[in-house]
Design a protein around this motif. Structure first.
Motif, PDB file in Angstrom:
ATOM      1  N   ASN A 186      51.226  40.499  43.670  1.00  0.00           N
ATOM      2  CA  ASN A 186      50.753  41.121  44.902  1.00  0.00           C
ATOM      3  C   ASN A 186      49.232  41.112  45.033  1.00  0.00           C
ATOM      4  OD1 ASN A 186      53.353  41.773  45.792  1.00  0.00           O
ATOM      5  ND2 ASN A 186      53.386  43.578  44.462  1.00  0.00           N
ATOM      6  N   ALA A 187      48.541  40.649  43.990  1.00  0.00           N
ATOM      7  CA  ALA A 187      47.078  40.655  44.035  1.00  0.00           C
ATOM      8  C   ALA A 187      46.587  39.527  44.944  1.00  0.00           C
ATOM      9  CB  ALA A 187      46.531  40.463  42.630  1.00  0.00           C
ATOM     10  N   ASP A 188      45.450  39.756  45.629  1.00  0.00           N
ATOM     11  CA  ASP A 188      44.922  38.678  46.456  1.00  0.00           C
ATOM     12  C   ASP A 188      44.273  37.633  45.549  1.00  0.00           C
ATOM     13  OD1 ASP A 188      41.733  39.139  46.635  1.00  0.00           O
ATOM     14  OD2 ASP A 188      42.803  41.042  46.434  1.00  0.00           O
ATOM     15  N   SER A 189      44.121  36.421  46.080  1.00  0.00           N
ATOM     16  CA  SER A 189      43.627  35.305  45.271  1.00  0.00           C
ATOM     17  C   SER A 189      42.253  35.577  44.690  1.00  0.00           C
ATOM     18  CB  SER A 189      43.556  34.037  46.121  1.00  0.00           C
ATOM     19  OG  SER A 189      44.844  33.559  46.325  1.00  0.00           O
ATOM     20  N   PHE A 190      41.375  36.249  45.462  1.00  0.00           N
ATOM     21  CA  PHE A 190      40.016  36.511  44.983  1.00  0.00           C
ATOM     22  C   PHE A 190      40.044  37.408  43.752  1.00  0.00           C
ATOM     23  CE2 PHE A 190      36.118  39.037  44.849  1.00  0.00           C
ATOM     24  CZ  PHE A 190      35.162  38.032  44.800  1.00  0.00           C
ATOM     25  N   THR A 191      40.777  38.523  43.858  1.00  0.00           N
ATOM     26  CA  THR A 191      40.874  39.467  42.741  1.00  0.00           C
ATOM     27  C   THR A 191      41.461  38.778  41.513  1.00  0.00           C
ATOM     28  OG1 THR A 191      41.253  41.206  44.349  1.00  0.00           O
ATOM     29  CG2 THR A 191      41.808  41.730  42.082  1.00  0.00           C
ATOM     30  N   LEU A 192      42.495  37.987  41.767  1.00  0.00           N
ATOM     31  CA  LEU A 192      43.166  37.311  40.670  1.00  0.00           C
ATOM     32  C   LEU A 192      42.260  36.262  40.022  1.00  0.00           C
ATOM     33  CD1 LEU A 192      45.789  37.387  39.208  1.00  0.00           C
ATOM     34  CD2 LEU A 192      46.801  35.936  40.954  1.00  0.00           C
ATOM     35  N   SER A 193      41.478  35.530  40.830  1.00  0.00           N
ATOM     36  CA  SER A 193      40.613  34.526  40.213  1.00  0.00           C
ATOM     37  C   SER A 193      39.489  35.194  39.438  1.00  0.00           C
ATOM     38  CB  SER A 193      40.078  33.515  41.239  1.00  0.00           C
ATOM     39  OG  SER A 193      39.455  34.162  42.276  1.00  0.00           O
ATOM     40  N   LYS A 194      39.023  36.382  39.904  1.00  0.00           N
ATOM     41  CA  LYS A 194      38.020  37.155  39.136  1.00  0.00           C
ATOM     42  C   LYS A 194      38.624  37.591  37.798  1.00  0.00           C
ATOM     43  CE  LYS A 194      34.441  37.037  41.521  1.00  0.00           C
ATOM     44  NZ  LYS A 194      33.585  35.999  40.980  1.00  0.00           N
ATOM     45  N   ALA A 195      39.883  38.033  37.852  1.00  0.00           N
ATOM     46  CA  ALA A 195      40.545  38.494  36.627  1.00  0.00           C
ATOM     47  C   ALA A 195      40.631  37.363  35.604  1.00  0.00           C
ATOM     48  CB  ALA A 195      41.937  39.028  36.952  1.00  0.00           C
ATOM     49  N   LEU A 196      40.870  36.146  36.100  1.00  0.00           N
ATOM     50  CA  LEU A 196      40.954  34.990  35.205  1.00  0.00           C
ATOM     51  C   LEU A 196      39.582  34.611  34.663  1.00  0.00           C
ATOM     52  CD1 LEU A 196      43.469  32.740  37.130  1.00  0.00           C
ATOM     53  CD2 LEU A 196      43.723  33.452  34.765  1.00  0.00           C
ATOM     54  N   GLU A 197      38.580  34.644  35.542  1.00  0.00           N
ATOM     55  CA  GLU A 197      37.215  34.282  35.146  1.00  0.00           C
ATOM     56  C   GLU A 197      36.693  35.211  34.050  1.00  0.00           C
ATOM     57  OE1 GLU A 197      34.202  34.215  38.287  1.00  0.00           O
ATOM     58  OE2 GLU A 197      35.599  32.942  39.411  1.00  0.00           O
ATOM     59  N   HIS A 198      37.041  36.503  34.179  1.00  0.00           N
ATOM     60  CA  HIS A 198      36.506  37.504  33.264  1.00  0.00           C
ATOM     61  C   HIS A 198      37.470  37.890  32.170  1.00  0.00           C
ATOM     62  CE1 HIS A 198      32.871  38.193  35.676  1.00  0.00           C
ATOM     63  NE2 HIS A 198      33.660  37.893  36.689  1.00  0.00           N
ATOM     64  N   LYS A 199      38.382  36.977  31.848  1.00  0.00           N
ATOM     65  CA  LYS A 199      39.334  37.288  30.778  1.00  0.00           C
ATOM     66  C   LYS A 199      38.566  37.630  29.507  1.00  0.00           C
ATOM     67  CE  LYS A 199      40.288  32.356  30.171  1.00  0.00           C
ATOM     68  NZ  LYS A 199      39.348  31.873  29.195  1.00  0.00           N
ATOM     69  N   VAL A 200      39.107  38.530  28.696  1.00  0.00           N
ATOM     70  CA  VAL A 200      38.403  38.936  27.482  1.00  0.00           C
ATOM     71  C   VAL A 200      39.145  38.488  26.240  1.00  0.00           C
ATOM     72  CG1 VAL A 200      37.169  40.928  28.415  1.00  0.00           C
ATOM     73  CG2 VAL A 200      39.509  41.210  27.603  1.00  0.00           C
ATOM     74  N   ARG A 201      38.367  38.141  25.231  1.00  0.00           N
ATOM     75  CA  ARG A 201      38.979  37.724  23.970  1.00  0.00           C
ATOM     76  C   ARG A 201      39.593  38.925  23.272  1.00  0.00           C
ATOM     77  NH1 ARG A 201      36.622  33.445  19.697  1.00  0.00           N
ATOM     78  NH2 ARG A 201      38.345  33.642  18.250  1.00  0.00           N
ATOM     79  N   LEU A 202      40.815  38.795  22.779  1.00  0.00           N
ATOM     80  CA  LEU A 202      41.463  39.934  22.102  1.00  0.00           C
ATOM     81  C   LEU A 202      41.191  39.861  20.599  1.00  0.00           C
ATOM     82  CD1 LEU A 202      44.913  40.086  23.919  1.00  0.00           C
ATOM     83  CD2 LEU A 202      42.995  41.610  24.224  1.00  0.00           C
TER      84      LEU A 202
END
Ligand SMILES: [Zn+2]
Length: 202
Positions: A186-202
């Motif tokens: 349900n997330a918009d593409s912009f929010t989702l692409s930001k989430a991917l860009e800022h993924k964090v190393r676990l």
């Protein structure tokens, strides 16, 4: 179920079947049927025909679990994709949402759910063994865990991290941009692409 004396048998059967779907109670089954019956007959038949066609043709990809019409999905068959990175999602629709961002070029792995001990969804019910098999037999450099930012999604991510940390591989988690409790599809593409860009190393 309502008083079946006045409820026509065919209606009773339809409600009973739909309300058995996970997440569908009797009320949402009734709502679905009301909406369907309000359509002109030709349209409602086309809707059901589309569902039958889908059930007949769609199945999980033998490699990654993504819903597909062939043995292997288009992502797995696409030689131009980055085969060093795999993104783990709960459902195929999460992967379809990520594809819409155009920001991700790696492969996917679909869990077909999330851990939920209260609902009896334990690790063996999910597509986790095949993920571990894939990681042991492929040269992946990175696993991106893109389960939903919900309590169950986080618990699933933690479980996966503990299962995967023994491999010589970067494990990251999408985080930034998605509000907690949201769902990927349900997330918009912009929010989702930001989430991917800022993924964090676990
Ligand atoms: Zn696939």
């Amino acid at each position: 179920m309502e008083d079946t004396k006045i409820l026509p048998q065919a209606l009773h059967n339809a409600i009973e079947h739909i309300s058995q779907l996970p997440g569908y109670g009797e009320r949402s089954a009734q709502k679905f049927i009301e909406n369907l019956l309000q359509l002109p007959k030709g349209e409602s038949i086309e809707t059901i025909r589309a569902l039958l066609d889908m059930i007949d043709k769609i199945h999980p990809c033998i490699e990654c679990g993504l819903l597909t019409e062939e043995d292997k999905c288009k992502v797995c068959k696409d030689e131009s994709r980055d085969r060093k990175i795999v993104c783990v999602v709960e459902e195929s629709f999460d992967a379809f949402a990520i594809e819409k961002t155009g920001k991700y070029k790696g492969l996917y792995h679909v869990l077909h759910g999330r851990l939920s001990p209260l609902e009896g969804i334990t690790p063996d019910k999910l597509n986790i063994n095949s993920l571990i098999k894939r990681i042991s037999s492929n040269n992946f450099k990175e696993v991106v865990i893109a389960t939903n930012p919900t309590v169950e999604g986080e618990a699933t991510a933690t479980y996966l991290y503990n299962q995967l940390k023994k491999f010589d591989i970067t494990i990251s988690r999408i985080a930034y941009g998605l509000p907690f409790g949201a769902s990927l599809e349900n997330a918009d593409s912009f929010t989702l692409s930001k989430a991917l860009e800022h993924k964090v190393r676990l």
